[in-house]
Design a protein around this motif. Structure first.
Motif, short mmCIF file in Angstrom:
data_model
loop_
_atom_site.label_atom_id
_atom_site.label_comp_id
_atom_site.label_asym_id
_atom_site.label_seq_id
_atom_site.Cartn_x
_atom_site.Cartn_y
_atom_site.Cartn_z
N MET A 190 0.83 -1.21 0.00
CA MET A 190 0.00 0.00 0.00
C MET A 190 0.86 1.25 0.00
O MET A 190 1.88 1.31 0.67
CB MET A 190 -0.86 0.01 1.26
N GLN B 26 6.32 3.14 1.30
CA GLN B 26 5.31 2.10 1.36
C GLN B 26 4.87 1.89 2.80
O GLN B 26 5.59 2.23 3.74
CB GLN B 26 5.83 0.80 0.75
N SER B 27 3.71 1.27 2.93
CA SER B 27 3.11 1.14 4.25
C SER B 27 2.73 -0.32 4.49
O SER B 27 2.38 -1.03 3.55
CB SER B 27 1.88 2.04 4.30
N ASP B 28 2.83 -0.80 5.71
CA ASP B 28 2.27 -2.11 6.04
C ASP B 28 1.43 -1.96 7.33
O ASP B 28 1.28 -0.88 7.86
CB ASP B 28 3.36 -3.19 6.17
N ARG B 29 0.88 -3.09 7.77
CA ARG B 29 -0.04 -3.08 8.91
C ARG B 29 0.62 -2.52 10.17
O ARG B 29 0.04 -1.72 10.90
CB ARG B 29 -0.52 -4.52 9.16
N LEU B 30 1.88 -2.96 10.44
CA LEU B 30 2.54 -2.52 11.65
C LEU B 30 2.84 -1.03 11.59
O LEU B 30 2.69 -0.31 12.59
CB LEU B 30 3.83 -3.32 11.87
N MET C 114 1.09 1.21 10.08
CA MET C 114 -0.17 1.91 10.35
C MET C 114 -0.46 1.90 11.85
O MET C 114 -0.94 2.88 12.40
CB MET C 114 -1.32 1.26 9.59
N ALA D 98 11.81 -3.28 7.44
CA ALA D 98 10.82 -3.91 6.55
C ALA D 98 10.96 -3.42 5.11
O ALA D 98 10.12 -3.75 4.27
CB ALA D 98 9.41 -3.62 7.08
N LYS D 99 12.07 -2.67 4.83
CA LYS D 99 12.36 -2.20 3.48
C LYS D 99 11.17 -1.43 2.87
O LYS D 99 10.74 -1.69 1.75
CB LYS D 99 12.74 -3.36 2.57
N LEU D 100 10.62 -0.49 3.65
CA LEU D 100 9.52 0.33 3.16
C LEU D 100 10.03 1.66 2.61
O LEU D 100 9.26 2.52 2.23
CB LEU D 100 8.51 0.59 4.29
#
Lengths: 203, 203, 203, 203
Positions: free
Chosen positions: C1, C71-75, C77, C135-137
């Motif tokens: 996302m 980029q975004s992940d659940r954690l 957020m 997390a390589k975001l």
């Protein structure tokens, strides 16, 4: 100028005004008979639901309108500010309405204030739309015929809300029912779908 | 850095500050003589309308300015925060103004506070504009001449608001009229149109 | 996302929290000695200015951070929500601070609360940054070295604010001065410019 | 119509509702025993943390959902408005919850109100999702199978929150624990990751 920041600013005002409505429901200080205290707040809940659907509807209409209006000028920004001034005023009229029904006094005046504010808001919509048409701020796809249909549809608003306010001045409960019915009617506009053009109807 | 998030954050603060103005109009607790109670609130309505048009105007000017400023640096973010601090302060000065006129006491101080805050805000606008010009954060299309015209136009603001505040300190009602007239004058700037350049004038 | 809606939502919370600060300045009910009443509110003004610059700073840092995180992940957020929870808590700690200084009682506790909240917020920033790195975001342009410099810079925050809170617990006035100095220091970071990399420094 | 302004408007309401939660924590007026007064507010802090994580979660789910829904129609806007009406109602239910626990009276009713509102919100999510699926407002990449997995996952929500509310009605403290656990469970959905599809899981 493009309309993107105008839309963002307007979205902000709509979102805040709609969320502030919750402040008109006061938490009961004494919670020993909580269920009774909560049920006692019914006029506040009713005002919350009606006003929430109303501001949501105004937002949806603003959204549809600015699908067609693609450029902005100084006057458009000014009239849009007037419209937002009316929108931000609704939490106050909503609070007055709930107070009057809770106290069982002043319902007529409260409903006239509510309906009058609403009529004013729809007048601003008219002004925005007709100015955007005259000043050629619209998308090329908006034909004269479609613009006029929109105009007629928008005009119907202040007339019906005005009548609702007049009726509600004499029969407050009927006024509330009329407002509720009008809001729902505008939200789910089955007959409007055709007259508002394909863009709105199909999608 | 681009200015998009700075604009979004600023739009948010403008939108919230403008919508919070409604909290300065208190719902009458006793609704038995609702019409009289509502009419009695006229200083609050007046403060609401003037302050709403004012914040809306500041937003519109911010919008026009950031049509030209296309990049952001640390100092720009800082001065923009100072500007927003002034904007978010307006609901307070507006509430003080309405209180003073309702109570019939302290109008001079209230109007000096209101005008002083306003002058401060316009100073921040000046700082933003001149910094953006010096630090080359602007669009290439902004010529030196146009930037100077903008500077002159912006400078006119604090001077006129300062005079309004001074006048209002001695004759409060005149101060309110002057503020109202200035806000309307800036909203519909027929002579400014030419001096502010084609982009603003034509569109 | 993508992070665009996360940024929009965060911008909203920052903008609202910063604007709500004005509610901590109460309009004097008696306006007969308005100037004295207004001057009497100085702890509220001070708390307003410090907290406004603070939330503005946190927003600016959030903005800089999400220039790099793409980029975004659940954690992410979740931790971002924790950060926003701290940001939205600042109007409360700011109000407690102003109350304590106005009453001349409880300043130590108030300043410890203020500083502790601040330290918590900076911890969330650390968590976001280190998670995004692991997390390589992040944008490919963020090198290991630059990420570590950022980490060191961010780490300096909770330590200094923690020290400020500790100092303020014993000498409240010194605590306020330390907070003000730290906020200004972080806003205008001349020595940080080099260590935070070209992107922040040059623009 | 695209969903961008619907998302912006929704982001606004979520952001405001979540930030307004802080108003449920009242600054102690007497600061002479500030630490004790602050500690005394624990039910308000608890309600703040739980409700903040809850609204943040609803926002995150809304975000994920509208990664898949790419077009909007009139009914979608209406149901989304209903959802936002529930979201904006949470600060009120949260305030009632904190009041009841602070007073030690009415906890059962308060928790039923809280859980019931929550279940209503999840019902709106269901309606949005199923309508978007039927009206083909989704991205082509959403397969029937994935949509059904999402449906099952969403359905689990109102059932579990309903059970929590029922349980909480008889054992209020247990209800609070259940709500907290559910919110955390939904925030960090390790087993959900697979069932919600790669888009959610991987990123």
């Amino acid at each position: 100028m493009s309309t993107s920041r105008l839309e963002a600013f307007s979205d902000g005002v709509f979102a805040i005004a709609i969320t502030l409505l919750i402040f008109n429901i006061k938490t009961p200080t004494d919670t020993s008979h909580l269920l009774a205290s909560l049920l006692n707040l019914w006029p506040s809940y009713l005002a919350y639901v009606i006003s929430f659907l109303l501001i949501g509807l105004l937002w949806a209409n603003h959204h549809v309108m600015f699908e067609h209006i693609i450029q902005s000028d100084r006057l458009l920004m000014f009239v849009n500010t007037l419209l937002l001034m009316v929108v931000a005023f609704i939490p106050f009229t909503s609070s007055v309405l709930a107070s009057a029904f809770r106290n069982g006094a002043g319902e007529s005046v409260a409903i006239a204030l509510y309906g009058g504010t609403l009529a004013l808001g729809v007048l601003c919509f008219n002004w925005i739309w007709s100015h955007a048409y005259r000043a050629k701020l619209m998308d090329d796809h908006v034909t004269t015929e479609r613009a006029q249909r929109m105009t007629r549809r928008i005009l119907f608003g202040p007339i019906s809300y005005g009548l609702g306010a007049l009726l509600g001045f004499f029969l407050p409960v009927v006024g509330v029912v009329v407002f509720g019915a009008l809001i729902l009617f505008y939200w789910l506009p089955i007959p409007q779908r055709n007259s508002a053009g394909e863009k709105v109807g199909a999608r």
